[in-house]
Write an enzyme that holds these catalytic residues in place. Structure first.
Site, PDB file in Angstrom:
ATOM      1  N   LYS A   1      -3.591 -21.092  63.757  1.00 10.50           N
ATOM      2  CA  LYS A   1      -3.543 -22.477  64.214  1.00 10.50           C
ATOM      3  C   LYS A   1      -2.591 -22.574  65.393  1.00 10.50           C
ATOM      4  CE  LYS A   1      -2.425 -27.145  62.862  1.00 10.50           C
ATOM      5  NZ  LYS A   1      -2.170 -28.067  61.759  1.00 10.50           N
TER       6      LYS A   1
ATOM      7  N   LYS B   1      -8.248 -22.403  64.866  1.00 12.23           N
ATOM      8  CA  LYS B   1      -8.199 -23.792  65.318  1.00 12.23           C
ATOM      9  C   LYS B   1      -7.301 -23.939  66.524  1.00 12.23           C
ATOM     10  CE  LYS B   1      -6.218 -27.959  63.538  1.00 12.23           C
ATOM     11  NZ  LYS B   1      -5.343 -28.461  62.559  1.00 12.23           N
TER      12      LYS B   1
HETATM   13  C1  PBG Z   1      -2.113 -31.319  60.394  1.00 13.65           C
HETATM   14  C2  PBG Z   1      -3.415 -31.090  61.049  1.00 13.65           C
HETATM   15  C3  PBG Z   1      -3.733 -31.304  62.402  1.00 13.65           C
HETATM   16  C4  PBG Z   1      -5.108 -31.089  62.525  1.00 13.65           C
HETATM   17  C5  PBG Z   1      -5.586 -30.718  61.274  1.00 13.65           C
HETATM   18  N1  PBG Z   1      -4.532 -30.704  60.378  1.00 13.65           N
HETATM   19  C6  PBG Z   1      -2.939 -31.784  63.523  1.00 13.65           C
HETATM   20  C7  PBG Z   1      -1.667 -31.208  63.931  1.00 13.65           C
HETATM   21  O1  PBG Z   1      -1.297 -30.089  63.582  1.00 13.65           O
HETATM   22  O2  PBG Z   1      -1.001 -31.957  64.640  1.00 13.65           O
HETATM   23  C8  PBG Z   1      -5.873 -31.271  63.805  1.00 13.65           C
HETATM   24  C9  PBG Z   1      -7.315 -31.557  63.669  1.00 13.65           C
HETATM   25  C10 PBG Z   1      -7.952 -32.168  64.865  1.00 13.65           C
HETATM   26  O3  PBG Z   1      -7.352 -32.309  65.948  1.00 13.65           O
HETATM   27  O4  PBG Z   1      -9.123 -32.548  64.733  1.00 13.65           O
HETATM   28  N2  PBG Z   1      -1.362 -30.222  60.096  1.00 13.65           N
HETATM   29 ZN    ZN Z   2       0.690 -31.043  59.488  1.00 13.82          ZN
END
Ligand code: PBG
Ligand code: ZN
Length: 298
Positions: A166, A219
């Site tokens: 991520k 992601k």
């Molecule tokens: C939270 C989380 C995020 C997303 C999924 N879970 C955002 C972040 O880390 O700020 C992003 C998903 C998206 O942008 O569609 N941990």
């Molecule tokens: Zn988070």
């Protein structure tokens, strides 16, 4: 394809997210309408995010047995047993400071103090009936902590989908509006990965598999297709890719202006992710794209 949904308590609620046309925060009853449409189109499952009524420093709303996510899981398993139910496990929607973990006295995230809280959230989701727990917090050691807690509570069959790769991404902007989870100060670079680094993703993935992850998520998706491909070929594990909020918003915004053909770009973006090796895709286009495939339109 997996459809993300944002659930909150209440009834008859559908609050559109301005930067994500067609996406809304919904109460559980309204979410079930979206689930019906998704199931009918052939979507494989849903991933649930919760918006609590109240936030606090430890994110205690996350393990509330009667929280919106827990209620939504029970309702989905009852009404649509054919849909896979995945729950996102993180603290940022539930903490008043908006970080993905609890903070220490210096105001930075305390990795180890966060682990038991994440485990508690995961167990409450599994107890509600979730098929898959998806921790998105990026704390070190979370997969092992969650796996042991699930097993100890008798949820040995509940799978873990780790957001192992991520990235700290600017493409999450619209999501933070949808989930009301923007950090109040600072950013997430301390626990999410640097865009320039592909090797670190492979190391994180190996650690998470060692701790018991059943599947891996990369992601965002579009800007990280090389990572999808490398994770798939290095591990042979089920690999998913999350086409995130910003990727969705860009396509919608350009299509609204008549600059892109929404349907064609939607399909092309998803085909690219699939071609890179993703076994499944989390996307806000899930229902629309599944419908096109069902109707034989590429
Ligand atoms: C939270 C989380 C995020 C997303 C999924 N879970 C955002 C972040 O880390 O700020 C992003 C998903 C998206 O942008 O569609 N941990
Ligand atoms: Zn988070």
């Amino acid at each position: 394809m997996i459809l993300p949904v944002f659930v909150r308590s209440g009834a008859d609620l559908r609050i559109e997210v301005a930067s994500m046309p067609g996406v809304a925060q919904t109460s559980v009853d309204e979410m079930l309408r979206d689930a019906a449409a998704a199931a009918e189109a052939g979507v494989g499952g849903m991933i649930l995010f919760g918006i609590p009524d109240q936030k606090d420093a430890t994110g205690s709303g996350g393990w509330d047995e009667y929280g919106a996510v827990q209620q939504a899981v029970r309702a989905l398993k009852r009404e649509f047993p054919e849909l896979a139910v995945i729950t996102d496990v993180c603290m940022c929607e539930y903490t008043d400071h908006g970080h993905c973990g609890v903070l220490n006295e210096h105001g930075t995230v305390d990795n180890d103090a966060t682990l038991p809280l994440l485990a508690r959230v995961a167990v409450s989701h599994a107890a509600a009936g979730a098929d898959v727990i998806a921790p998105s917090d990026m704390m070190d050691g979370r997969i092992g902590a969650i796996r042991s807690a699930l097993d100890a509570a008798g949820h040995t069959e509940t799978a873990i989908l780790s957001y192992a790769a991520k990235y700290a991404s600017a493409y999450y902007g619209p999501f933070r509006e949808a989930a009301e989870s923007a950090p109040r100060s600072g950013d997430r670079h301390g626990y999410q990965m640097d865009a320039a680094n592909a090797e670190e993703a492979l190391r994180e993935v190996a650690l998470d598999i060692g701790e018991g992850a059943d599947a891996i998520l990369v992601k965002p998706a579009g800007p990280y297709l090389d990572v999808v491909q490398r994770v798939k070929s290095a591990t042979g594990y089920p690999v998913g890719a999350y086409q995130v909020s910003g990727e969705y918003a860009m396509i919608c915004a350009a299509a609204d202006r008549g600059w892109l053909d929404r349907e064609r770009v939607m399909m092309e973006s998803l085909v690219g992710i699939r071609r890179a090796g993703a076994d499944f895709i989390i996307t806000y286009f899930a229902t629309a794209a599944a419908r096109r495939l069902r109707d034989g339109l590429a």
